[in-house]
Design a protein around this motif. Structure first.
Motif, mmCIF file in Angstrom:
data_model
loop_
_atom_site.group_PDB
_atom_site.id
_atom_site.type_symbol
_atom_site.label_atom_id
_atom_site.label_comp_id
_atom_site.label_asym_id
_atom_site.label_seq_id
_atom_site.Cartn_x
_atom_site.Cartn_y
_atom_site.Cartn_z
ATOM 1 N N LEU A 1 0.873 -1.223 0.041
ATOM 2 C CA LEU A 1 -0.140 0.067 0.089
ATOM 3 C C LEU A 1 1.014 1.455 -0.122
ATOM 4 O O LEU A 1 1.823 1.242 0.673
ATOM 5 C CB LEU A 1 -0.897 -0.064 1.394
ATOM 6 N N VAL A 2 0.360 2.152 -0.634
ATOM 7 C CA VAL A 2 1.193 3.699 -0.759
ATOM 8 C C VAL A 2 0.110 4.526 -0.437
ATOM 9 O O VAL A 2 -1.000 4.758 -1.254
ATOM 10 C CB VAL A 2 1.942 3.732 -2.041
ATOM 11 N N ALA B 1 -3.133 3.599 5.230
ATOM 12 C CA ALA B 1 -2.281 2.536 4.554
ATOM 13 C C ALA B 1 -1.794 1.630 5.792
ATOM 14 O O ALA B 1 -1.435 0.367 5.865
ATOM 15 C CB ALA B 1 -1.276 3.070 3.606
ATOM 16 N N LEU B 2 -1.197 2.431 6.740
ATOM 17 C CA LEU B 2 -0.559 1.860 8.146
ATOM 18 C C LEU B 2 -1.833 1.099 8.645
ATOM 19 O O LEU B 2 -1.549 0.151 9.315
ATOM 20 C CB LEU B 2 0.193 3.034 9.014
ATOM 21 N N LEU B 3 -3.116 1.731 8.732
ATOM 22 C CA LEU B 3 -4.121 1.144 9.523
ATOM 23 C C LEU B 3 -4.433 -0.150 8.819
ATOM 24 O O LEU B 3 -4.631 -1.211 9.634
ATOM 25 C CB LEU B 3 -5.298 2.179 9.845
ATOM 26 N N LYS C 1 2.503 -4.801 13.726
ATOM 27 C CA LYS C 1 1.945 -6.023 13.208
ATOM 28 C C LYS C 1 1.951 -6.323 11.665
ATOM 29 O O LYS C 1 1.391 -6.994 11.231
ATOM 30 C CB LYS C 1 0.338 -5.982 13.545
ATOM 31 N N ILE C 2 2.370 -5.026 11.044
ATOM 32 C CA ILE C 2 2.473 -5.125 9.444
ATOM 33 C C ILE C 2 3.504 -6.210 9.219
ATOM 34 O O ILE C 2 4.445 -6.198 9.540
ATOM 35 C CB ILE C 2 3.007 -3.856 8.929
ATOM 36 N N SER D 1 4.376 5.142 3.679
ATOM 37 C CA SER D 1 3.566 6.144 4.237
ATOM 38 C C SER D 1 4.078 7.474 4.256
ATOM 39 O O SER D 1 5.429 7.764 4.573
ATOM 40 C CB SER D 1 3.469 5.819 5.689
ATOM 41 N N ILE D 2 3.790 8.363 3.343
ATOM 42 C CA ILE D 2 4.126 9.540 2.920
ATOM 43 C C ILE D 2 3.420 10.855 3.684
ATOM 44 O O ILE D 2 2.228 10.947 3.812
ATOM 45 C CB ILE D 2 4.064 9.856 1.278
ATOM 46 N N SER D 3 4.151 11.748 4.286
ATOM 47 C CA SER D 3 3.722 12.757 5.044
ATOM 48 C C SER D 3 2.549 12.339 6.039
ATOM 49 O O SER D 3 1.424 13.029 5.922
ATOM 50 C CB SER D 3 3.294 13.948 4.260
#
Length: 197
Positions: free
Chosen positions: A1-2, A11-13, A97-98, A26-28
């Motif tokens: 994911l981007v 994306a992190l979630l 957990k990723i 994960s950008i900004s």
């Protein structure tokens, strides 16, 4: 994911909840979930899962729990107990957990989020919790929140109107510096994804 900005948070979630995600860029963005946008000052979660709100950080809770101080001082942060229903749990996204590597990208002059400090905090968390995959943090001096736009497209101006809330916003950074960062970062994103997927 981007994802970038709130999309990077998303994306992190999702990466922390899905076994099908094997790399996240994960950008900004923030490894902490925040209050929903455009909610007219009401504390409404930005994200839901199974019909319930995902725990989130409010501005008042951030101040009361010392998040801003931690960001400015470069310290790790853990939330104090929320008060008066400010949140319903820990707003940290369980990024450990990723099931794959993470690439954080930030500008040192981000006026929307202190994204460089948040990314550093995220990598500290990953190392402390012994996340078994690589993590990389690219930070660009002088770049603002407008990172993540493809290098062949015009870089957005640093000031404007937020597309969701309709209020004036300042992304920080200089347009030329942010544009140069975008030119540099996209080959690195492609290399990261090619290497690990």
């Amino acid at each position: 994911l981007v994802g970038l900005s709130r999309g990077g948070e998303y994306a992190l979630l999702i990466g922390s909840r899905s076994p099908h995600v094997h790399a996240v860029v994960s950008i900004s963005a923030s490894p902490i979930t925040w209050v929903g946008l455009g909610t007219q000052g009401k504390d409404v979660p930005a994200w839901t899962e199974g019909g319930s709100g995902v725990p989130f950080m409010t501005s008042s809770w951030a101040r009361a729990s010392g998040l801003r101080s931690a960001l400015l001082l470069g310290k790790e942060w853990s939330p104090a107990t929320p008060k008066n229903g400010e949140a319903n749990g820990n707003p940290w996204i369980p990024i450990e957990k990723i099931r794959g590597p993470l690439l954080f990208i930030s500008g040192d002059d981000d006026w929307v989020l202190l994204s460089t400090s948040l990314a550093r905090m995220a990598t500290i968390r990953l190392h402390r919790l012994r996340h078994p995959y690589p993590d990389v943090h690219l930070h660009y001096p002088g770049a603002g929140h407008g990172l993540g736009f493809p290098p062949a497209l015009p870089c957005p101006p640093p000031t404007g109107v937020h597309p969701v809330t309709g209020v004036p916003i300042d992304l920080g950074g200089q347009r030329a510096t942010t544009a140069a960062a975008n030119v540099d970062l996209w080959p690195r994103v492609i290399d990261f994804l090619t290497r690990y997927l």
